[in-house]
Design a protein around this motif. Structure first.
Motif, PDB file in Angstrom:
ATOM      1  N   ASN A   2     -14.398   6.919 -14.318  1.00 23.76           N
ATOM      2  CA  ASN A   2     -15.720   6.488 -14.777  1.00 23.76           C
ATOM      3  C   ASN A   2     -15.760   6.575 -16.305  1.00 23.76           C
ATOM      4  O   ASN A   2     -15.760   7.658 -16.878  1.00 23.76           O
ATOM      5  N   SER A   3     -15.815   5.424 -16.960  1.00 28.05           N
ATOM      6  CA  SER A   3     -15.765   5.394 -18.424  1.00 28.05           C
ATOM      7  C   SER A   3     -17.047   5.909 -19.062  1.00 28.05           C
ATOM      8  O   SER A   3     -17.097   6.128 -20.270  1.00 28.05           O
ATOM      9  N   LYS A   4     -18.097   6.118 -18.266  1.00 30.46           N
ATOM     10  CA  LYS A   4     -19.360   6.642 -18.811  1.00 30.46           C
ATOM     11  C   LYS A   4     -19.452   8.160 -18.629  1.00 30.46           C
ATOM     12  O   LYS A   4     -20.513   8.718 -18.380  1.00 30.46           O
ATOM     13  N   THR A   5     -18.296   8.818 -18.725  1.00 29.46           N
ATOM     14  CA  THR A   5     -18.240  10.274 -18.609  1.00 29.46           C
ATOM     15  C   THR A   5     -17.711  10.848 -19.925  1.00 29.46           C
ATOM     16  O   THR A   5     -16.771  10.324 -20.501  1.00 29.46           O
ATOM     17  N   TYR A  49     -12.285   9.807 -24.030  1.00 33.11           N
ATOM     18  CA  TYR A  49     -13.365  10.492 -23.324  1.00 33.11           C
ATOM     19  C   TYR A  49     -13.849  11.739 -24.069  1.00 33.11           C
ATOM     20  O   TYR A  49     -14.849  12.335 -23.689  1.00 33.11           O
ATOM     21  N   ALA A  60     -26.342   6.905 -22.965  1.00 31.72           N
ATOM     22  CA  ALA A  60     -25.015   6.578 -23.493  1.00 31.72           C
ATOM     23  C   ALA A  60     -23.918   6.911 -22.475  1.00 31.72           C
ATOM     24  O   ALA A  60     -22.922   6.197 -22.362  1.00 31.72           O
ATOM     25  N   ARG A  61     -24.106   7.995 -21.751  1.00 35.33           N
ATOM     26  CA  ARG A  61     -23.144   8.410 -20.716  1.00 35.33           C
ATOM     27  C   ARG A  61     -23.903   8.766 -19.439  1.00 35.33           C
ATOM     28  O   ARG A  61     -25.082   9.119 -19.476  1.00 35.33           O
ATOM     29  N   GLU A  62     -23.201   8.712 -18.328  1.00 32.03           N
ATOM     30  CA  GLU A  62     -23.799   9.066 -17.038  1.00 32.03           C
ATOM     31  C   GLU A  62     -23.650  10.559 -16.752  1.00 32.03           C
ATOM     32  O   GLU A  62     -24.580  11.219 -16.301  1.00 32.03           O
TER      33      GLU A  62
END
Length: 391
Positions: A2-5, A46, A124-126
């Motif tokens: 997951n790139s939103k981590t 990340y 911006a991130r999850e």
């Protein structure tokens, strides 16, 4: 993945160090990051470094007098006046002695946890992880339990003040999350959940099931104190059933979780007998709750963990792999005996007095069952029912 981590880390956080013989050893951060990198689970893209919390941010939880005392005791040779008040602020004990650059380093720790909350609530991130954080014992005007500033409490207060968020705080450390609980004990917009070894036998001696919050916050403090020598099945039964009901009732906007991994059987500072399985299963359960109740918004922090070689790197790596949805965490479901990277074992085994485990999970089928298992499980089940009484 997951790139939103987001993974918040700076090796300078290892400067949070009391002395050479103290059990709180942030070398575990270096060991964990190295394990993740050698497993191919932590690309540089990340990782963000923390920035320091401002004085104004610290003051949302801590008193001006306490911050001044921390600052005065942070010099290499503190003045006599500062030394005289160290005891008043809990900074002269064997557990929490003052150390050089204490204010500077701990402000960075707090800033890292605030940054995690900002990244998630801004969209911006999850998910975000800050393993340097989780200093959950510090009180508004007192250091305690290896904790100087309470980064978790300051980050939660930031979420409330800046975003108006309702926060569910989940504490999986084997020691009660007392500092966070007492900070928000009368607050209806923060629900604190802590599963821990009963305070009858373990620091800080609090966290009874009868501690439920006060005033408008009544019912928003939830404690599940388990018996010494509790094993995986009973720990997870108590954790999952109570937490699922609490989350459904509270309806949070954000989950902040603290991931002390000192309930493991190898940990030297407690008496609970869990395996690495719980450190795979608890993050998976929290992950599910985050998506069920708050749009996936989840901030995870570090915490206790005093077997820095055999336990902490594996437990915290499993946490990150769950947060980031790394393929390795799914592969473990099919291959529970999956080996750790040989390069990591070769690198660190010469430095460890204990033989390092060869696999991500523990070979629990070969472990000797705890005596009185049934009795322990029955006591924990009774505690679980009491914890859910007002949910």
């Amino acid at each position: 993945m997951n790139s939103k981590t987001l993974f918040i880390y700076d090796e300078n956080e290892t400067g949070y160090r009391f002395n050479d013989t103290h059990p709180f050893n942030q070398k575990r951060l270096v060991l964990t990051v190295d394990l993740l990198r050698k497993a191919g689970a932590l690309p540089d893209s990340y990782v963000n470094a923390p920035t320091s919390a401002s004085r104004e941010q610290l003051l949302t939880v801590h008193s001006e007098e306490y911050i001044q005392a921390v600052e005065a005791l942070s010099f290499p040779s503190p003045e006599t006046a500062a030394l005289h008040v160290a005891g008043k602020y809990g900074l002269d004990t064997e557990d929490t002695p003052f150390f050089p650059r204490m204010h500077e380093v701990t402000s960075m720790v707090v800033g890292g946890s605030i940054g995690a909350v900002e990244a998630v609530l801004s969209g911006a991130r999850e998910h975000a992880l800050h393993l340097g954080g989780g200093l959950h014992h510090a009180l508004p005007s007192k250091g305690a339990g290896f904790c100087v500033y309470n980064d978790a409490a300051v980050a939660i207060e930031y979420a409330k003040r800046v975003y108006g968020a309702r926060v569910l705080y989940i504490d999986t450390d084997v020691h009660h999350g007392d500092g966070v609980q007492w900070t928000f004990y009368t607050d209806p917009d923060v629900c604190t959940f802590s599963i821990h070894e009963t305070g009858k036998y373990l620091f800080p001696g609090t966290g009874a099931v009868s501690e439920r919050g006060d005033g408008n916050g009544f019912g928003k403090a939830i404690n599940v104190p388990v018996e010494p020598f509790t094993e995986d099945a009973s720990w997870l039964e108590c954790f999952e059933e109570v937490l699922a009901k609490a989350a459904a009732q509270f309806k949070p906007d954000l989950i902040v979780s603290q991931h002390g991994c000192d309930a493991h059987a190898f940990d030297p500072l407690a008496h609970v007998h869990c395996s690495m399985d719980v450190y795979r299963d608890m993050p998976r359960f929290i992950h599910r709750l985050a998506h069920e109740h708050c749009g996936g918004r989840w901030v995870a922090l570090g915490g206790g963990g005093y077997d820095i070689w055999r336990v902490v790197p594996r437990a915290w790596s499993l946490l990150w792999m769950e947060l980031s949805d790394h393929p390795l965490i799914r592969e473990l479901e099919r291959k529970p005996d999956l080996a750790l990277p040989k390069s990591w074992l070769d690198e660190w085994q010469p430095h460890s007095e204990e033989a390092l485990p060869r696999t991500w999970l523990d070979p629990v089928t070969s472990w000797t069952p705890m005596p009185r298992r049934e009795e322990i499980e029955l006591k924990n089940r009774h505690t679980k029912e009491l914890a859910m009484m007002y949910l």
